[in-house]
Design a protein around this motif. Structure first.
Motif, short mmCIF file in Angstrom:
data_model
loop_
_atom_site.label_atom_id
_atom_site.label_comp_id
_atom_site.label_asym_id
_atom_site.label_seq_id
_atom_site.Cartn_x
_atom_site.Cartn_y
_atom_site.Cartn_z
N MET A 161 0.83 -1.20 0.00
CA MET A 161 0.00 0.00 0.00
C MET A 161 0.86 1.25 0.00
O MET A 161 0.57 2.23 -0.70
CB MET A 161 -0.93 0.02 1.21
CG MET A 161 -1.88 1.21 1.24
SD MET A 161 -2.93 1.25 2.72
CE MET A 161 -1.72 1.68 3.96
N GLY A 162 1.93 1.25 0.80
CA GLY A 162 2.80 2.41 0.87
C GLY A 162 3.42 2.75 -0.47
O GLY A 162 3.50 3.92 -0.86
N GLU A 163 3.86 1.72 -1.19
CA GLU A 163 4.49 1.95 -2.50
C GLU A 163 3.46 2.38 -3.53
O GLU A 163 3.71 3.28 -4.34
CB GLU A 163 5.20 0.68 -2.96
CG GLU A 163 6.38 0.29 -2.09
CD GLU A 163 7.02 -1.00 -2.55
OE1 GLU A 163 6.56 -1.55 -3.60
OE2 GLU A 163 7.97 -1.47 -1.90
N ASP A 164 2.28 1.74 -3.53
CA ASP A 164 1.25 2.08 -4.51
C ASP A 164 0.80 3.53 -4.38
O ASP A 164 0.52 4.20 -5.39
CB ASP A 164 0.04 1.15 -4.35
CG ASP A 164 0.33 -0.27 -4.82
OD1 ASP A 164 1.42 -0.49 -5.39
OD2 ASP A 164 -0.54 -1.15 -4.63
N TRP A 165 0.71 4.01 -3.15
CA TRP A 165 0.22 5.36 -2.92
C TRP A 165 1.34 6.38 -2.74
O TRP A 165 1.08 7.58 -2.72
CB TRP A 165 -0.66 5.39 -1.66
CG TRP A 165 -2.03 4.85 -1.87
CD1 TRP A 165 -2.47 4.06 -2.90
CD2 TRP A 165 -3.16 5.05 -1.02
NE1 TRP A 165 -3.79 3.75 -2.73
CE2 TRP A 165 -4.25 4.35 -1.58
CE3 TRP A 165 -3.36 5.74 0.15
CZ2 TRP A 165 -5.51 4.32 -1.02
CZ3 TRP A 165 -4.61 5.72 0.73
CH2 TRP A 165 -5.69 5.02 0.15
N GLY A 166 2.55 5.89 -2.57
CA GLY A 166 3.65 6.81 -2.28
C GLY A 166 3.51 7.47 -0.93
O GLY A 166 3.82 8.65 -0.75
N ILE A 167 3.01 6.70 0.05
CA ILE A 167 2.77 7.23 1.40
C ILE A 167 4.10 7.50 2.09
O ILE A 167 4.97 6.62 2.16
CB ILE A 167 1.93 6.26 2.23
CG1 ILE A 167 0.53 6.12 1.62
CG2 ILE A 167 1.81 6.73 3.67
CD1 ILE A 167 -0.35 5.09 2.31
N THR A 168 4.28 8.70 2.61
CA THR A 168 5.50 9.05 3.33
C THR A 168 5.43 8.52 4.77
O THR A 168 4.36 8.15 5.26
CB THR A 168 5.71 10.56 3.37
OG1 THR A 168 4.66 11.15 4.15
CG2 THR A 168 5.69 11.14 1.96
N SER A 169 6.58 8.51 5.44
CA SER A 169 6.62 8.06 6.83
C SER A 169 5.73 8.93 7.70
O SER A 169 5.02 8.44 8.58
CB SER A 169 8.07 8.10 7.34
OG SER A 169 8.13 7.78 8.71
N ASN A 170 5.71 10.23 7.46
CA ASN A 170 4.89 11.13 8.25
C ASN A 170 3.39 10.88 8.02
O ASN A 170 2.59 10.89 8.96
CB ASN A 170 5.22 12.58 7.90
CG ASN A 170 4.47 13.57 8.79
OD1 ASN A 170 4.59 13.55 10.00
ND2 ASN A 170 3.69 14.44 8.16
N ALA A 194 1.52 8.92 20.99
CA ALA A 194 2.95 9.20 21.17
C ALA A 194 3.79 8.10 20.54
O ALA A 194 4.77 8.37 19.83
CB ALA A 194 3.27 9.34 22.65
N GLY A 195 3.39 6.84 20.77
CA GLY A 195 4.16 5.73 20.24
C GLY A 195 4.17 5.66 18.73
O GLY A 195 5.13 5.12 18.14
N SER A 196 3.14 6.20 18.10
CA SER A 196 3.09 6.16 16.63
C SER A 196 4.18 7.01 16.00
O SER A 196 4.42 6.91 14.79
CB SER A 196 1.71 6.64 16.15
OG SER A 196 1.54 8.03 16.39
N ARG A 197 4.85 7.85 16.81
CA ARG A 197 5.93 8.72 16.28
C ARG A 197 7.32 8.18 16.63
O ARG A 197 8.31 8.84 16.32
CB ARG A 197 5.76 10.12 16.88
CG ARG A 197 4.40 10.74 16.67
CD ARG A 197 4.19 11.16 15.24
NE ARG A 197 2.82 11.59 14.97
CZ ARG A 197 2.47 12.27 13.88
NH1 ARG A 197 3.37 12.57 12.98
NH2 ARG A 197 1.21 12.60 13.68
N PHE A 198 7.39 7.03 17.25
CA PHE A 198 8.68 6.54 17.73
C PHE A 198 9.53 5.88 16.65
O PHE A 198 10.73 5.71 16.84
CB PHE A 198 8.47 5.52 18.86
CG PHE A 198 8.05 6.13 20.17
CD1 PHE A 198 7.91 7.50 20.32
CD2 PHE A 198 7.78 5.31 21.26
CE1 PHE A 198 7.50 8.04 21.52
CE2 PHE A 198 7.38 5.85 22.47
CZ PHE A 198 7.24 7.22 22.60
N GLY A 232 13.69 5.52 19.34
CA GLY A 232 12.37 5.00 19.72
C GLY A 232 12.47 3.86 20.71
O GLY A 232 11.68 3.76 21.66
N MET A 233 13.45 2.97 20.50
CA MET A 233 13.63 1.84 21.42
C MET A 233 14.04 2.32 22.81
O MET A 233 13.56 1.81 23.84
CB MET A 233 14.67 0.87 20.87
CG MET A 233 14.33 0.28 19.51
SD MET A 233 12.82 -0.72 19.55
CE MET A 233 12.76 -1.25 17.82
N ALA A 234 14.93 3.30 22.86
CA ALA A 234 15.40 3.81 24.15
C ALA A 234 14.28 4.52 24.90
O ALA A 234 14.13 4.36 26.13
CB ALA A 234 16.58 4.76 23.92
#
Length: 491
Positions: free
Chosen positions: A77-86, A416-420, A432-434
């Motif tokens: 899905m990410g590649e098909d739509w070109g979805i960015t990390s943000n 908050a965790g969705s941004r780690f 993010g792990m730390a």
């Protein structure tokens, strides 16, 4: 004397003091009835074998429908739509915004008949999940993720309240733990199913096919929930008349007569002003900030270890199977010991060690092993934290409001965790792990702080009113809640 009679004469551990008894009498003010301990245990087993799997199956489907976006993203899905990390982080955040904003729906479990309410919620999140496969733009996907969050907010937090209608405090840990463990099965099953679907050769994009197939079971189970879920104790289709009578009397003895369809506003306000709910919400925030979004990011994390996209889907499943076993075992032991805080702290520390290994080490094998530590510690901690909240709210109105306050604040940790784990920080995601490890260490500390505060309150009440048996809750508690002199907090 027959073996059955010997068994019936054993002291019932769920009651207060009083020595051996062959039969139990109904609580004062109810229709006269007597039943043996063996009869009661048999009725509870029948209740367990029917109620918990149905609620667990529904919870399993919520986890599949909320987490399938991670598998879909990895499946193309990410590649098909070109979805960015943000943008991907915002897609995840949209779910939590809906889930958090509508936690007040928990009180609807006291107002709307449970079978109707649960069926409507299941149809809502199931349909929204399937429609994700048909959407063609980022805004539409955001809206659907928000709706999934709204409908699931009307279901999942209310389970702890609903189970408290049937079971005593000493029985809740295992039942809620088994129910919550279905989430681990969901993540295990979803990853394995995704692994199979992405191998399918159809004219439909793999990620769209995944979203469609994983949404269908929810639509199917909604009418089943409407037919078989009971409205309350003594109203179970899957129990006979005698068993329903026993369960109703058992519930009265355990929690008091507090299952009517009205909300006590005084008790709702008491939950809002109760500092304990906010401390437990802080613990939940730490747990979910560190772990809540991991099921969504886990396939990508494993893929970044050097595995293919397909292998990453398959390798995401085994850690959840281990978490399933630990969740049930920890919940059972917690009931037996009569303590929640020690288990929450120990399991949080186990998960924290897993995150530390992720942050400090680079080897693929040890990093994959550490995922087992993370899942084995985090899932049971969340389950026991929910149990702890229901343990220490005296009335059902306060339990409902307390769960809403606790979960509404705690679930913000998922945002908050969705941004780690931004993609640019892969493959190791050290920051993010730390952060996750630090939050889990803090959760372990908060659990012990809360334990000390409640232990002090128990000692104060013992000194003022004399010691009481913590397993027997008087009917009067339903009006005054946990402020009643007879109430003792479970630590």
């Amino acid at each position: 004397m027959s073996p059955a009679q010997v068994e019936d004469n054993k002291e019932d551990p769920s009651r207060g003091e009083g020595g051996p008894q062959q039969t139990e009498e109904a609580p004062a003010g109810t229709i006269a009835a007597e039943y043996s301990t063996k009869d009661r245990n048999r009725a509870i087993r029948h209740l367990d074998f029917n109620l918990i799997p149905l609620l667990g199956a529904l919870y399993l489907l919520t986890y599949i429908d909320r987490g399938n976006i991670g598998n879909a993203y990895t499946a193309g899905m990410g590649e098909d739509w070109g979805i960015t990390s943000n943008q991907y982080s915002w897609i995840i955040t949209a779910y939590y915004l809906g889930y958090i904003a509508f936690h007040g729906l928990t009180l609807m479990w006291k107002v709307v008949p449970v079978p109707i309410w649960v069926a409507l919620m299941a149809l809502g999140w199931g349909a929204s999940s399937m429609l994700q496969a048909a959407t063609t733009n980022f805004a539409g996907l955001m809206a659907l993720r928000f709706l999934i969050g709204v409908f699931e907010a009307g279901f999942a937090p209310g389970i702890a309240l609903f189970l408290s209608y049937f079971y005593s405090r000493s029985e809740m840990g295992l039942r809620l733990g088994i129910w919550a463990s279905f989430a681990t099965i969901a993540n295990c099953f979803a990853s394995a199913l995704a692994y199979a679907i992405v191998h399918a050769k159809t004219g439909i994009a793999e990620w769209r096919l995944l979203l469609i197939i994983e949404g269908i079971p929810t639509i199917i189970i909604a009418p089943i929930a409407y037919i078989f879920l009971p409205r309350g104790p003594g109203q179970c289709r899957f129990l006979n008349k005698r068993e329903n009578e026993i369960i109703r009397f058992h519930a009265l003895r355990a929690r008091g007569n507090d299952t009517n369809r009205t909300v006590n506003l005084k008790q709702v306000l008491a939950a809002v002003y109760d500092y304990k709910n906010y401390l437990q919400a802080a613990i939940l925030f730490c747990l979910l900030a560190s772990f809540g979004s991991l099921p969504v990011f886990l396939p990508s994390i494993i893929k970044d270890l050097g595995y293919s996209s397909i292998d990453a889907q398959g390798l995401s499943a085994p850690p959840y199977l281990v978490a399933f076993v630990v969740c049930i075992g920890a919940s059972f032991l917690s009931d037996q010991v009569g303590n929640r805080s020690y288990f929450i702290s120990a399991l949080s520390l186990l998960s924290a060690v897993g995150y530390l290994l992720q942050a400090l080490l680079k080897g693929s094998a040890i990093r994959y092993f550490s995922i087992y530590l993370v899942t084995a510690g985090a899932f049971p901690s969340v389950s026991l934290n929910y149990t702890w909240v229901t343990d220490n709210q005296g009335s059902s109105s306060k339990r409902g409001a307390g769960i809403a306050v606790f979960s509404m604040i705690g679930q913000a940790g998922g945002i908050a965790g969705s941004r780690f784990y931004p993609k640019e920080e892969g493959p190791y995601y050290v920051k993010g792990m730390a952060i996750s490890a630090g939050l889990l260490f803090f959760a372990a500390l908060l659990a012990q702080v809360l334990r000390l505060l409640m232990a002090w309150e128990n000692k104060r009440r013992d000194a003022a009113y004399g010691p009481v048996d913590n397993r027997e809750v008087l009917d009067e508690v339903r009006d005054s809640g946990d402020d009643h002199p007879s109430f003792r907090f479970i630590l």
